[in-house]
Design a protein around this motif. Structure first.
Motif, PDB file in Angstrom:
ATOM      1  N   PRO A 114       0.793  -1.217   0.000  1.00 45.76           N
ATOM      2  CA  PRO A 114       0.000   0.000   0.000  1.00 45.76           C
ATOM      3  C   PRO A 114       0.838   1.285   0.000  1.00 45.76           C
ATOM      4  N   CYS A 115       2.017   1.257   0.579  1.00 44.00           N
ATOM      5  CA  CYS A 115       2.803   2.488   0.675  1.00 44.00           C
ATOM      6  C   CYS A 115       3.354   2.932  -0.678  1.00 44.00           C
ATOM      7  N   THR A 116       3.386   2.066  -1.670  1.00 44.09           N
ATOM      8  CA  THR A 116       3.896   2.462  -2.986  1.00 44.09           C
ATOM      9  C   THR A 116       2.798   2.525  -4.041  1.00 44.09           C
ATOM     10  N   ALA A 117       1.558   2.301  -3.641  1.00 41.54           N
ATOM     11  CA  ALA A 117       0.485   2.192  -4.627  1.00 41.54           C
ATOM     12  C   ALA A 117       0.273   3.479  -5.417  1.00 41.54           C
ATOM     13  N   GLY A 118       0.530   4.631  -4.848  1.00 47.39           N
ATOM     14  CA  GLY A 118       0.277   5.881  -5.544  1.00 47.39           C
ATOM     15  C   GLY A 118       1.426   6.359  -6.398  1.00 47.39           C
ATOM     16  N   ARG A 119       2.579   5.709  -6.312  1.00 42.70           N
ATOM     17  CA  ARG A 119       3.765   6.195  -7.021  1.00 42.70           C
ATOM     18  C   ARG A 119       4.317   5.142  -7.960  1.00 42.70           C
ATOM     19  N   ILE A 120       3.520   4.604  -8.817  1.00 40.74           N
ATOM     20  CA  ILE A 120       3.958   3.529  -9.702  1.00 40.74           C
ATOM     21  C   ILE A 120       4.422   4.123 -11.031  1.00 40.74           C
ATOM     22  N   PRO A 121       5.700   3.997 -11.363  1.00 35.86           N
ATOM     23  CA  PRO A 121       6.148   4.452 -12.686  1.00 35.86           C
ATOM     24  C   PRO A 121       5.647   3.480 -13.751  1.00 35.86           C
ATOM     25  N   LEU A 122       5.459   3.970 -14.959  1.00 38.06           N
ATOM     26  CA  LEU A 122       4.955   3.110 -16.022  1.00 38.06           C
ATOM     27  C   LEU A 122       6.007   2.143 -16.542  1.00 38.06           C
ATOM     28  N   THR A 123       7.279   2.539 -16.514  1.00 41.56           N
ATOM     29  CA  THR A 123       8.366   1.659 -16.945  1.00 41.56           C
ATOM     30  C   THR A 123       9.468   1.684 -15.892  1.00 41.56           C
ATOM     31  N   THR A 124       9.924   0.513 -15.525  1.00 43.50           N
ATOM     32  CA  THR A 124      10.976   0.386 -14.521  1.00 43.50           C
ATOM     33  C   THR A 124      11.997  -0.626 -15.013  1.00 43.50           C
ATOM     34  N   ILE A 125      13.262  -0.343 -14.761  1.00 48.43           N
ATOM     35  CA  ILE A 125      14.336  -1.291 -15.056  1.00 48.43           C
ATOM     36  C   ILE A 125      14.774  -1.892 -13.726  1.00 48.43           C
ATOM     37  N   LEU A 126      14.752  -3.213 -13.627  1.00 52.01           N
ATOM     38  CA  LEU A 126      15.130  -3.920 -12.404  1.00 52.01           C
ATOM     39  C   LEU A 126      16.247  -4.908 -12.707  1.00 52.01           C
ATOM     40  N   ALA A 127      16.994  -5.247 -11.675  1.00 48.84           N
ATOM     41  CA  ALA A 127      18.018  -6.277 -11.798  1.00 48.84           C
ATOM     42  C   ALA A 127      17.805  -7.320 -10.713  1.00 48.84           C
ATOM     43  N   CYS A 128      17.977  -8.548 -11.083  1.00 50.06           N
ATOM     44  CA  CYS A 128      17.901  -9.651 -10.131  1.00 50.06           C
ATOM     45  C   CYS A 128      18.952  -9.431  -9.044  1.00 50.06           C
ATOM     46  N   PRO A 129      18.659  -9.769  -7.794  1.00 51.54           N
ATOM     47  CA  PRO A 129      19.624  -9.543  -6.721  1.00 51.54           C
ATOM     48  C   PRO A 129      20.817 -10.502  -6.707  1.00 51.54           C
ATOM     49  N   ASP A 130      20.888 -11.443  -7.641  1.00 51.69           N
ATOM     50  CA  ASP A 130      22.030 -12.356  -7.703  1.00 51.69           C
ATOM     51  C   ASP A 130      23.218 -11.588  -8.294  1.00 51.69           C
ATOM     52  N   GLY A 131      24.191 -11.274  -7.475  1.00 55.62           N
ATOM     53  CA  GLY A 131      25.314 -10.448  -7.905  1.00 55.62           C
ATOM     54  C   GLY A 131      26.285 -11.110  -8.848  1.00 55.62           C
ATOM     55  N   THR A 132      26.305 -12.435  -8.908  1.00 57.32           N
ATOM     56  CA  THR A 132      27.253 -13.105  -9.783  1.00 57.32           C
ATOM     57  C   THR A 132      26.666 -13.445 -11.145  1.00 57.32           C
ATOM     58  N   ARG A 133      25.349 -13.462 -11.249  1.00 53.89           N
ATOM     59  CA  ARG A 133      24.693 -13.719 -12.536  1.00 53.89           C
ATOM     60  C   ARG A 133      23.356 -12.981 -12.613  1.00 53.89           C
ATOM     61  N   PRO A 134      23.423 -11.656 -12.609  1.00 54.94           N
ATOM     62  CA  PRO A 134      22.180 -10.868 -12.598  1.00 54.94           C
ATOM     63  C   PRO A 134      21.452 -10.916 -13.935  1.00 54.94           C
ATOM     64  N   VAL A 135      20.148 -10.793 -13.842  1.00 55.44           N
ATOM     65  CA  VAL A 135      19.278 -10.682 -15.000  1.00 55.44           C
ATOM     66  C   VAL A 135      18.647  -9.294 -14.917  1.00 55.44           C
ATOM     67  N   ILE A 136      18.754  -8.516 -15.995  1.00 51.01           N
ATOM     68  CA  ILE A 136      18.221  -7.155 -16.014  1.00 51.01           C
ATOM     69  C   ILE A 136      16.946  -7.174 -16.844  1.00 51.01           C
ATOM     70  N   VAL A 137      15.858  -6.676 -16.247  1.00 45.40           N
ATOM     71  CA  VAL A 137      14.553  -6.725 -16.896  1.00 45.40           C
ATOM     72  C   VAL A 137      13.923  -5.343 -16.970  1.00 45.40           C
ATOM     73  N   ARG A 138      13.054  -5.186 -17.942  1.00 49.21           N
ATOM     74  CA  ARG A 138      12.231  -3.980 -18.074  1.00 49.21           C
ATOM     75  C   ARG A 138      10.810  -4.386 -17.719  1.00 49.21           C
ATOM     76  N   VAL A 139      10.195  -3.619 -16.817  1.00 47.25           N
ATOM     77  CA  VAL A 139       8.817  -3.889 -16.401  1.00 47.25           C
ATOM     78  C   VAL A 139       7.954  -2.725 -16.864  1.00 47.25           C
ATOM     79  N   ASP A 140       6.989  -3.013 -17.737  1.00 46.08           N
ATOM     80  CA  ASP A 140       6.040  -2.008 -18.211  1.00 46.08           C
ATOM     81  C   ASP A 140       4.713  -2.273 -17.525  1.00 46.08           C
ATOM     82  N   VAL A 141       4.272  -1.301 -16.718  1.00 44.37           N
ATOM     83  CA  VAL A 141       3.040  -1.438 -15.955  1.00 44.37           C
ATOM     84  C   VAL A 141       1.881  -0.908 -16.776  1.00 44.37           C
ATOM     85  N   SER A 142       0.780  -1.662 -16.814  1.00 47.92           N
ATOM     86  CA  SER A 142      -0.405  -1.201 -17.511  1.00 47.92           C
ATOM     87  C   SER A 142      -1.063  -0.092 -16.683  1.00 47.92           C
ATOM     88  N   ALA A 143      -1.414   0.973 -17.345  1.00 44.63           N
ATOM     89  CA  ALA A 143      -1.998   2.127 -16.642  1.00 44.63           C
ATOM     90  C   ALA A 143      -3.437   1.883 -16.273  1.00 44.63           C
TER      91      ALA A 143
END
Length: 149
Positions: free
Chosen positions: A120-149
């Motif tokens: 609930p604390c982040t529900a009002g501040r959702i960006p439409l596109t976010t770039i995230l990285a997996c927390p595995d530091g030795t083999r990270p996966v970088i993803v783009r998340v597109d949120v439906s408006a």
């Protein structure tokens, strides 16, 4: 003369120490033996799978990296290689209310849920596109998340 009766596995020690520091910095507190039941598996990733998405989103894997030098130094299996779950270019669509699929990384799923406002604390501040990285530091996966408006 040096006594080699006690031999420490440096990789194992570094792995445990880094996980402990990460958990403590994230606000976790050590569990007491009385709080953990005999049937609880501390490494059970199903505990992270209960998160559900608040909004529909599209996931695109941008990169899958592998840091062989770090794997050789810190992993129990120095030849682990890159993540086996994802490939660059993979695309997935998730509906609102979706839970983590069985063949999906539970740690990445938790990050995606947080990014699209699963709390609930982040529900009002959702960006439409976010770039995230997996927390595995030795083999990270970088993803783009597109949120439906």
């Amino acid at each position: 003369m040096v006594n080699f009766a006690i031999v420490m596995n440096r990789r194992h020690f570094c792995k445990i120490a880094s996980l402990t520091v990460a958990a403590l910095s994230a606000g976790a507190r050590p569990a007491l033996a009385s709080e953990v039941s005999d049937t609880t598996d501390i490494n059970d990733s199903s505990l992270l799978r209960h998160h559900r998405l608040r909004k529909a989103c599209r996931l695109t894997v941008l990169r899958r990296e592998c840091h062989l030098d770090l794997q050789a130094l810190y992993l129990d299996d120095p030849d682990a290689g890159p993540c086996r779950l994802f490939r660059a270019g993979d695309e997935m669509t998730f509906e609102a209310g979706a839970s983590c699929p069985n063949d999906f990384c539970p740690k990445l799923w938790e990050m995606i849920c947080a990014a699209v406002g699963s709390t609930p604390c982040t529900a009002g501040r959702i960006p439409l596109t976010t770039i995230l990285a997996c927390p595995d530091g030795t083999r990270p996966v970088i993803v783009r998340v597109d949120v439906s408006a």
